[in-house]
Design a protein around this motif. Structure first.
Motif, PDB file in Angstrom:
ATOM      1  N   VAL A  45     -54.607 -55.166 -27.043  1.00 44.35           N
ATOM      2  CA  VAL A  45     -55.313 -54.833 -26.530  1.00 44.35           C
ATOM      3  C   VAL A  45     -54.497 -53.255 -26.677  1.00 44.35           C
ATOM      4  O   VAL A  45     -54.881 -52.072 -27.023  1.00 44.35           O
ATOM      5  N   LEU A  46     -53.410 -53.225 -28.057  1.00 45.56           N
ATOM      6  CA  LEU A  46     -52.798 -52.403 -28.630  1.00 45.56           C
ATOM      7  C   LEU A  46     -53.020 -51.516 -29.298  1.00 45.56           C
ATOM      8  O   LEU A  46     -53.132 -50.090 -29.637  1.00 45.56           O
ATOM      9  N   VAL A  47     -54.017 -51.942 -29.932  1.00 45.77           N
ATOM     10  CA  VAL A  47     -55.227 -51.662 -31.151  1.00 45.77           C
ATOM     11  C   VAL A  47     -55.238 -50.089 -30.639  1.00 45.77           C
ATOM     12  O   VAL A  47     -55.826 -49.624 -30.950  1.00 45.77           O
ATOM     13  N   GLU A  48     -56.023 -50.452 -28.885  1.00 46.10           N
ATOM     14  CA  GLU A  48     -56.729 -49.015 -28.871  1.00 46.10           C
ATOM     15  C   GLU A  48     -55.797 -48.420 -28.100  1.00 46.10           C
ATOM     16  O   GLU A  48     -56.073 -47.606 -27.253  1.00 46.10           O
ATOM     17  N   ARG A  49     -54.161 -48.541 -28.385  1.00 45.86           N
ATOM     18  CA  ARG A  49     -53.244 -47.503 -28.169  1.00 45.86           C
ATOM     19  C   ARG A  49     -54.194 -45.873 -27.968  1.00 45.86           C
ATOM     20  O   ARG A  49     -53.886 -45.851 -29.225  1.00 45.86           O
ATOM     21  N   GLU A  50     -53.529 -45.635 -26.951  1.00 43.13           N
ATOM     22  CA  GLU A  50     -53.445 -44.040 -26.954  1.00 43.13           C
ATOM     23  C   GLU A  50     -52.552 -43.291 -28.452  1.00 43.13           C
ATOM     24  O   GLU A  50     -51.727 -43.460 -27.716  1.00 43.13           O
ATOM     25  N   SER A  51     -52.558 -42.483 -28.950  1.00 38.24           N
ATOM     26  CA  SER A  51     -51.490 -42.651 -29.889  1.00 38.24           C
ATOM     27  C   SER A  51     -50.697 -41.189 -29.242  1.00 38.24           C
ATOM     28  O   SER A  51     -49.786 -40.524 -30.441  1.00 38.24           O
ATOM     29  N   GLU A  52     -50.342 -40.521 -28.693  1.00 38.01           N
ATOM     30  CA  GLU A  52     -49.752 -39.484 -27.434  1.00 38.01           C
ATOM     31  C   GLU A  52     -48.167 -40.144 -27.525  1.00 38.01           C
ATOM     32  O   GLU A  52     -47.630 -39.842 -27.893  1.00 38.01           O
ATOM     33  N   SER A  53     -48.583 -41.648 -26.891  1.00 41.34           N
ATOM     34  CA  SER A  53     -47.025 -42.193 -27.022  1.00 41.34           C
ATOM     35  C   SER A  53     -46.363 -42.464 -27.799  1.00 41.34           C
ATOM     36  O   SER A  53     -47.379 -43.083 -29.122  1.00 41.34           O
ATOM     37  N   ALA A  54     -45.115 -43.455 -27.779  1.00 46.91           N
ATOM     38  CA  ALA A  54     -44.611 -43.928 -28.993  1.00 46.91           C
ATOM     39  C   ALA A  54     -44.902 -45.189 -29.409  1.00 46.91           C
ATOM     40  O   ALA A  54     -45.354 -46.030 -28.229  1.00 46.91           O
ATOM     41  N   PRO A  55     -45.176 -45.185 -30.598  1.00 52.60           N
ATOM     42  CA  PRO A  55     -45.755 -46.357 -31.222  1.00 52.60           C
ATOM     43  C   PRO A  55     -44.615 -47.304 -30.665  1.00 52.60           C
ATOM     44  O   PRO A  55     -42.901 -47.130 -30.685  1.00 52.60           O
ATOM     45  N   PRO A  56     -45.234 -48.716 -30.442  1.00 50.39           N
ATOM     46  CA  PRO A  56     -44.265 -50.225 -30.278  1.00 50.39           C
ATOM     47  C   PRO A  56     -43.517 -49.920 -31.881  1.00 50.39           C
ATOM     48  O   PRO A  56     -43.271 -49.977 -32.659  1.00 50.39           O
ATOM     49  N   LEU A  66     -39.769 -52.884 -37.418  1.00 51.17           N
ATOM     50  CA  LEU A  66     -40.618 -51.613 -37.295  1.00 51.17           C
ATOM     51  C   LEU A  66     -41.343 -51.204 -36.618  1.00 51.17           C
ATOM     52  O   LEU A  66     -41.534 -51.519 -35.629  1.00 51.17           O
ATOM     53  N   VAL A  67     -41.463 -49.414 -36.623  1.00 53.43           N
ATOM     54  CA  VAL A  67     -42.034 -48.563 -35.824  1.00 53.43           C
ATOM     55  C   VAL A  67     -43.392 -48.489 -36.333  1.00 53.43           C
ATOM     56  O   VAL A  67     -43.493 -47.438 -37.224  1.00 53.43           O
ATOM     57  N   ALA A  68     -44.687 -49.121 -35.991  1.00 47.03           N
ATOM     58  CA  ALA A  68     -45.845 -48.069 -36.459  1.00 47.03           C
ATOM     59  C   ALA A  68     -46.837 -49.214 -35.264  1.00 47.03           C
ATOM     60  O   ALA A  68     -46.785 -49.545 -34.171  1.00 47.03           O
ATOM     61  N   ASP A  69     -48.420 -48.444 -35.454  1.00 52.26           N
ATOM     62  CA  ASP A  69     -48.935 -49.150 -34.393  1.00 52.26           C
ATOM     63  C   ASP A  69     -49.872 -50.088 -35.010  1.00 52.26           C
ATOM     64  O   ASP A  69     -50.026 -50.288 -36.153  1.00 52.26           O
ATOM     65  N   VAL A  70     -50.433 -50.616 -33.505  1.00 51.93           N
ATOM     66  CA  VAL A  70     -51.350 -52.034 -34.115  1.00 51.93           C
ATOM     67  C   VAL A  70     -52.816 -52.017 -34.866  1.00 51.93           C
ATOM     68  O   VAL A  70     -53.266 -51.218 -33.901  1.00 51.93           O
ATOM     69  N   SER A  71     -52.916 -52.558 -36.030  1.00 52.49           N
ATOM     70  CA  SER A  71     -53.895 -51.777 -36.691  1.00 52.49           C
ATOM     71  C   SER A  71     -54.595 -52.672 -36.661  1.00 52.49           C
ATOM     72  O   SER A  71     -56.310 -53.250 -36.357  1.00 52.49           O
ATOM     73  N   ASP A  82     -48.236 -46.874 -40.318  1.00 54.74           N
ATOM     74  CA  ASP A  82     -47.830 -45.728 -39.889  1.00 54.74           C
ATOM     75  C   ASP A  82     -48.451 -45.128 -40.955  1.00 54.74           C
ATOM     76  O   ASP A  82     -48.635 -46.013 -42.753  1.00 54.74           O
ATOM     77  N   ALA A  83     -48.163 -43.677 -41.393  1.00 54.99           N
ATOM     78  CA  ALA A  83     -48.047 -43.269 -42.731  1.00 54.99           C
ATOM     79  C   ALA A  83     -47.219 -43.452 -43.591  1.00 54.99           C
ATOM     80  O   ALA A  83     -47.467 -43.162 -44.847  1.00 54.99           O
ATOM     81  N   ARG A  84     -46.072 -43.343 -42.578  1.00 53.02           N
ATOM     82  CA  ARG A  84     -44.625 -44.232 -43.385  1.00 53.02           C
ATOM     83  C   ARG A  84     -45.211 -45.345 -44.610  1.00 53.02           C
ATOM     84  O   ARG A  84     -44.351 -45.163 -45.551  1.00 53.02           O
ATOM     85  N   SER A  85     -44.833 -46.022 -43.238  1.00 50.18           N
ATOM     86  CA  SER A  85     -44.489 -47.172 -43.853  1.00 50.18           C
ATOM     87  C   SER A  85     -46.024 -47.889 -44.812  1.00 50.18           C
ATOM     88  O   SER A  85     -46.097 -48.772 -45.413  1.00 50.18           O
ATOM     89  N   GLY A  86     -46.740 -47.821 -44.500  1.00 51.18           N
ATOM     90  CA  GLY A  86     -48.017 -47.781 -45.230  1.00 51.18           C
ATOM     91  C   GLY A  86     -48.900 -48.867 -44.123  1.00 51.18           C
ATOM     92  O   GLY A  86     -48.817 -49.308 -43.314  1.00 51.18           O
ATOM     93  N   ALA A  87     -49.671 -50.087 -44.358  1.00 48.66           N
ATOM     94  CA  ALA A  87     -50.030 -51.655 -44.342  1.00 48.66           C
ATOM     95  C   ALA A  87     -49.212 -52.717 -44.128  1.00 48.66           C
ATOM     96  O   ALA A  87     -48.567 -52.630 -45.149  1.00 48.66           O
ATOM     97  N   LEU A  88     -48.867 -53.308 -43.118  1.00 43.08           N
ATOM     98  CA  LEU A  88     -47.995 -54.340 -42.862  1.00 43.08           C
ATOM     99  C   LEU A  88     -48.401 -55.611 -42.021  1.00 43.08           C
ATOM    100  O   LEU A  88     -49.432 -55.183 -41.534  1.00 43.08           O
ATOM    101  N   VAL A  89     -47.863 -56.371 -42.750  1.00 45.40           N
ATOM    102  CA  VAL A  89     -48.540 -57.254 -42.067  1.00 45.40           C
ATOM    103  C   VAL A  89     -47.347 -58.313 -41.655  1.00 45.40           C
ATOM    104  O   VAL A  89     -46.115 -58.754 -42.209  1.00 45.40           O
ATOM    105  N   VAL A  90     -47.492 -58.870 -40.549  1.00 40.71           N
ATOM    106  CA  VAL A  90     -46.127 -59.593 -39.570  1.00 40.71           C
ATOM    107  C   VAL A  90     -46.401 -60.883 -38.869  1.00 40.71           C
ATOM    108  O   VAL A  90     -47.291 -60.766 -38.016  1.00 40.71           O
ATOM    109  N   ALA A  96     -39.346 -61.135 -33.527  1.00 37.66           N
ATOM    110  CA  ALA A  96     -37.875 -61.564 -32.573  1.00 37.66           C
ATOM    111  C   ALA A  96     -38.595 -60.829 -30.962  1.00 37.66           C
ATOM    112  O   ALA A  96     -37.780 -61.172 -30.105  1.00 37.66           O
ATOM    113  N   ALA A  97     -39.049 -59.065 -30.845  1.00 42.68           N
ATOM    114  CA  ALA A  97     -39.097 -58.569 -29.603  1.00 42.68           C
ATOM    115  C   ALA A  97     -40.393 -57.632 -30.484  1.00 42.68           C
ATOM    116  O   ALA A  97     -40.129 -57.160 -31.362  1.00 42.68           O
ATOM    117  N   ILE A  98     -40.149 -57.028 -28.703  1.00 40.85           N
ATOM    118  CA  ILE A  98     -41.452 -56.045 -29.383  1.00 40.85           C
ATOM    119  C   ILE A  98     -40.855 -54.936 -28.139  1.00 40.85           C
ATOM    120  O   ILE A  98     -41.059 -55.662 -26.648  1.00 40.85           O
TER     121      ILE A  98
END
Length: 199
Positions: A45-56, A66-71, A82-90, A96-98
């Protein structure tokens, strides 16, 4: 007159009891529905999250936040960007927590749209095998805090082989400084080198 008021009171009382019973049933049905919601559904559901709120923010096994949007979301992993970290896989097992805004927590608990069967079949191993095929330079962050930079050469059922070399450089035999076999369970998260995406 008195009988009219008596029946009105009874009717009102029955209506109140019926509403209370219906509310209790609705609450129990919602609890039952929530008990069946998987983490991957909430993350999708977070893939479609509005970008004006803080990322998870994702707290992972090695202590990194890791502070980044779910893609993207697979069967047992999440792709972040995210623009700073690039692509991440977790992998889910490493989370541990979100942390996220309360509105996103509530939205992610609502029924999710139907997911593709293919997305549910794309395991962490599937993603690793794709990185092997594409020869992407990566940084593999291990659960105990160490980082291995290089290129993933092979991926087995539950482990990967990584050729170690300087981050951001192509894999050349002359540049390889060592090799490691890493169980998937030891991986906290993976950063793809700049410009690489999970596509």
């Amino acid at each position: 007159m008195r009988w009219d008021r008596f029946f009105d009171d009874l009717e009102s009382q029955l209506a109140s009891e019926w509403e209370a019973e219906r509310a209790a049933l609705d609450t129990e049905a919602e609890r039952l529905r929530l008990s069946r919601v998987a983490l991957r559904e909430r993350l999708s559901v977070l893939v479609e999250r509005e970008s004006e709120s803080a990322p998870p923010s994702f707290e992972v096994a090695d202590g990194t936040v890791l502070v980044a949007d779910v893609s993207g979301v697979g069967a047992d992993w999440v792709a972040l960007s995210d623009a700073r970290s690039g692509a991440l896989v977790v992998p889910f097992a490493s989370i541990a927590a979100i942390g996220m805004p309360h509105a996103d927590i509530l939205r992610s608990a609502r029924p999710a749209p139907a997911r593709s069967i293919l997305a549910d079949r794309m395991t962490f191993g599937f993603v690793i095998r794709d990185l092997v095929r594409r020869r992407v330079s990566v940084s593999v962050h291990l659960s105990h805090g160490r980082m291995l930079a290089g290129t993933i050469d092979r991926a087995g059922a539950d482990h990967l082989d990584i050729a170690l070399h300087e981050p951001g450089t192509p894999r050349r035999a002359s540049e390889v400084t060592g090799h490691r076999v890493v169980p998937f369970g030891a991986v906290a998260w993976i950063r793809l080198d700049s410009g690489a995406t999970l596509a």
